[in-house]
Write a protein that holds these residues in place. Structure first.
Motif, PDB file in Angstrom:
ATOM      1  N   SER A 185     -28.203 -24.802   9.127  1.00  0.00           N
ATOM      2  CA  SER A 185     -27.902 -23.967   8.114  1.00  0.00           C
ATOM      3  C   SER A 185     -29.430 -23.851   7.265  1.00  0.00           C
ATOM      4  N   SER A 187     -29.692 -24.920   4.123  1.00  0.00           N
ATOM      5  CA  SER A 187     -30.353 -26.136   3.529  1.00  0.00           C
ATOM      6  C   SER A 187     -30.510 -27.235   4.317  1.00  0.00           C
ATOM      7  N   GLU A 188     -30.228 -27.326   5.631  1.00  0.00           N
ATOM      8  CA  GLU A 188     -30.504 -28.210   6.506  1.00  0.00           C
ATOM      9  C   GLU A 188     -32.095 -27.833   6.891  1.00  0.00           C
TER      10      GLU A 188
END
Length: 305
Positions: A185, A187-188
């Motif tokens: 994702s 954020s990852e």
């Protein structure tokens, strides 16, 4: 200046000079009339000789200098005007007018030949029986069953060419597979990007520290740092940032480790010369430094172009 207006010292000097003149005239008159003894006459001559000693010495020196100058000038003119047809070996030089000139000429030629011969002997490298050539390296001896010892040899390989071969071999190696972050994702991805940047920062910092603390021993780290500048084996997620960090770090490292003297590439003859171990290490260091410095400049020019 009159006697009345003169100072006390000048009056004493004038009186002394006048008294000396009167005494000298009186003694000369008595000497002519032979009314004084021989000892007094000899004493007067000795006094006059001492007074005129310096002036006579200066006159003799001037005369000697003039004679020496004329003789030197005559010798130079005689050498310049030496007839070419008198260079025949059948001429009796010892009884000729140019005997001195010919002697000096032969001595000068002999001195020049001796000096040239000494220079040739010193410049010529001595080689003893059984000594190998500079480009031949002796390997470990092999002892056969019958006791015969073989001493195999091989040609020396240039270390710079070995380094280039290693670089070409490393370039031919397959690049490691990059991780696939497409499933992560946003954020990852940001967290992963931050993690990778920190890892490369640590790597760049380690390379720079090793180069600054001991550049001669760790000069190969300059190659690794340059590869980071090119973005080799760096994920596309952080490649641009890592390249910027590596470029700035390598620039600062080069500024700190580049010596104050000029470095140039060694010629083939210089590479074959036998030198001390420390000198050889210094040559390898300077050659590697020069090679990656030029690569760094070319890469920067390519990036700006």
């Amino acid at each position: 200046m009159g006697f009345v207006s003169a100072s006390r010292e000048e009056k004493l000097k004038m009186m002394k000079t006048s008294h000396t003149r009167k005494t000298t005239k009186k003694l000369n008159r008595l000497a002519k009339k032979k009314k004084i003894s021989r000892n007094v006459i000899d004493g007067l001559k000795s006094i006059k000789a001492r007074k005129s000693k310096d002036s006579r010495k200066r006159a003799l020196n001037i005369e000697d200098d003039w004679v020496a100058d004329r003789e030197a000038q005559f010798d130079e003119e005689a050498e310049d005007n030496l007839p070419l047809d008198m260079l025949d070996a059948d001429i009796d030089w010892e009884n000729s007018a140019f005997a001195g000139v010919k002697k000096r000429h032969d001595e000068n030629l002999k001195d020049e030949e001796d000096s040239d011969a000494e220079d040739d002997i010193e410049a010529k490298r001595r080689k003893f029986e059984g000594q190998l050539n500079d480009n031949i390296q002796e390997m470990l001896p092999i002892k056969l069953k019958d006791g015969t010892v073989l001493r195999p040899t091989r040609e020396k390989k240039d270390q710079s060419s070995d380094e280039e071969d290693e670089e070409s071999d490393e370039e031919k190696e397959t690049k490691p597979a990059m991780e696939d972050f497409s499933s992560l994702s946003a954020s990852e991805l940001l967290a992963k990007r931050k993690e990778l940047i920190e890892q490369f920062k640590q790597t760049i910092s380690t390379y720079a520290h090793q180069l600054l603390t001991n550049p001669q021993e760790n000069i190969y780290k300059l190659r690794d740092l340059f590869r980071l500048c090119q973005g080799e084996n760096v994920h596309s997620l952080v490649r641009e940032t890592v390249q910027k960090l590596a470029l700035v770090s390598m620039l600062q490292v080069l500024i700190d480790i580049i010596p104050g003297y000029s470095i140039r590439e060694l010629t083939a003859e210089e590479k074959q010369q036998k030198v001390k171990k420390e000198t050889k290490q210094l040559q390898i260091y300077e050659e590697s430094l020069l090679r990656y410095y030029l690569k760094f400049l070319q890469f920067c020019e390519k990036m700006t172009g």
